[in-house]
Scaffold this motif. Structure first.
Motif, PDB file in Angstrom:
ATOM      1  N   TYR A 111       0.967  -1.083   0.004  1.00  0.00           N
ATOM      2  CA  TYR A 111       0.029   0.009   0.080  1.00  0.00           C
ATOM      3  C   TYR A 111       1.147   1.227   0.029  1.00  0.00           C
ATOM      4  N   GLU A 112       0.522   2.395  -0.926  1.00  0.00           N
ATOM      5  CA  GLU A 112       1.264   3.454  -0.979  1.00  0.00           C
ATOM      6  C   GLU A 112       2.832   3.248  -1.569  1.00  0.00           C
ATOM      7  N   GLU A 167      -7.885  -3.943  10.331  1.00  0.00           N
ATOM      8  CA  GLU A 167      -6.762  -2.857  10.935  1.00  0.00           C
ATOM      9  C   GLU A 167      -6.705  -3.398  12.312  1.00  0.00           C
ATOM     10  N   HIS A 194      -3.839  -3.616  15.765  1.00  0.00           N
ATOM     11  CA  HIS A 194      -2.553  -2.975  16.199  1.00  0.00           C
ATOM     12  C   HIS A 194      -2.801  -3.249  17.620  1.00  0.00           C
ATOM     13  N   SER A 232      -4.235  -9.146  10.058  1.00  0.00           N
ATOM     14  CA  SER A 232      -4.005  -7.848  10.534  1.00  0.00           C
ATOM     15  C   SER A 232      -3.368  -6.593   9.188  1.00  0.00           C
ATOM     16  N   TYR A 233      -3.868  -5.690   9.001  1.00  0.00           N
ATOM     17  CA  TYR A 233      -3.163  -4.821   8.505  1.00  0.00           C
ATOM     18  C   TYR A 233      -2.898  -3.512   9.392  1.00  0.00           C
ATOM     19  N   SER A 234      -1.854  -2.739   8.920  1.00  0.00           N
ATOM     20  CA  SER A 234      -1.355  -1.774   9.951  1.00  0.00           C
ATOM     21  C   SER A 234      -1.222  -2.314  11.367  1.00  0.00           C
ATOM     22  N   GLY A 259       0.548   0.116  13.846  1.00  0.00           N
ATOM     23  CA  GLY A 259      -0.309   1.404  13.938  1.00  0.00           C
ATOM     24  C   GLY A 259      -0.368   1.890  12.610  1.00  0.00           C
ATOM     25  N   ASN A 260      -1.359   2.991  12.546  1.00  0.00           N
ATOM     26  CA  ASN A 260      -1.466   3.721  11.106  1.00  0.00           C
ATOM     27  C   ASN A 260      -0.510   4.975  11.040  1.00  0.00           C
ATOM     28  N   GLY A 261       0.260   5.114  11.689  1.00  0.00           N
ATOM     29  CA  GLY A 261       1.247   6.227  11.836  1.00  0.00           C
ATOM     30  C   GLY A 261       1.327   7.262  12.670  1.00  0.00           C
ATOM     31  N   GLN A 262       0.242   7.258  13.459  1.00  0.00           N
ATOM     32  CA  GLN A 262      -0.179   8.495  14.400  1.00  0.00           C
ATOM     33  C   GLN A 262      -0.087   8.138  15.829  1.00  0.00           C
ATOM     34  N   GLN A 263       0.184   6.877  16.098  1.00  0.00           N
ATOM     35  CA  GLN A 263       0.313   6.481  17.657  1.00  0.00           C
ATOM     36  C   GLN A 263       1.706   6.378  18.166  1.00  0.00           C
TER      37      GLN A 263
END
Length: 215
Positions: free
Chosen positions: A20-21, A156, A158, A179-181, A184-188
């Motif tokens: 992804y991305e 999701e 985590h 699981s994906y992420s 975490g999704n980059g914010q934690q």
């Protein structure tokens, strides 16, 4: 690499590399590097627009096709669009089959979309089929109106979103919880969490290793 067994007997690596991305022009090299590091599960999707480059990496690697596990996900809605879309995904990737195809997210005609995945599965275009971002009610709807039970639900998951209620439901229904992420999704900021650092220091592991082992 430890593996899990899906409810149809297919084995899936417990740890995978998501694309992804990752831009298409960087995907082939990224996947080849992942293979070199020991990854064998590669996760792509129609939405990511890099299925072609994932397939190119598989062919360019020194690995046999049956040594890697390739997942893609549909972004279509309904039977015909999904059937056509899956054939296009195979053509783009240059692969003879996928190992796992997921419905990327619930939409308006999930039962019809699922029936297209069932048809692809029975035709040998994929070794397993599943869903992503489906809750328990949506999952049960599929089970009750289909001939093939989902083998995976990718959601999701985590440390701060552990999905225990959904996990227990999926275990009861013999569906693998993927699981994906997981970091975490980059914010934690989980990698700098002091508790994880303390645990890691005790066992000589990084915070990322602690997170993944816990999951």
């Amino acid at each position: 690499m430890k593996q899990l067994t899906l409810n149809n007997g297919v084995k899936i690596p417990i740890f995978g590399f998501g694309t992804y991305e990752i831009s298409p022009d960087q995907t082939k090299q990224a996947v080849l590097s992942a293979f070199e590091e020991g990854y064998r599960l590669i996760d792509t999707a129609q939405y990511y627009q890099n299925e072609q480059q994932v397939g190119e990496a598989v062919k360019a690697s020194s690995l046999n096709r049956d040594e890697v596990f390739i997942t893609t996900k549909t972004m279509t809605d309904g039977y015909e669009d999904t059937k056509i879309g899956l054939d296009e995904s195979l053509r783009r990737s240059g692969l003879d089959y996928f190992d796992l195809v997921l419905i990327h997210w619930p939409m308006g005609h999930d039962i019809d979309t699922w029936h297209a995945l069932e048809a692809a599965y029975k035709a040998g275009k994929t070794r397993a089929i599943g869903i992503s971002n489906f809750n328990s009610r949506q999952t049960l709807d599929l089970i009750h109106q289909s001939s093939v039970r989902p083998m995976v639900d990718q959601i999701e998951t985590h440390l701060l979103l552990q999905q225990w209620k959904m996990h227990e439901f999926l275990e009861k229904e013999s569906i693998v919880h993927e699981s994906y992420s997981p970091l975490g999704n980059g914010q934690q900021n989980l990698t700098s969490n002091p508790v994880l650092k303390e645990i890691g220091e005790k066992y000589g592991k990084s915070p990322i290793q602690v997170i993944l082992r816990y999951l």
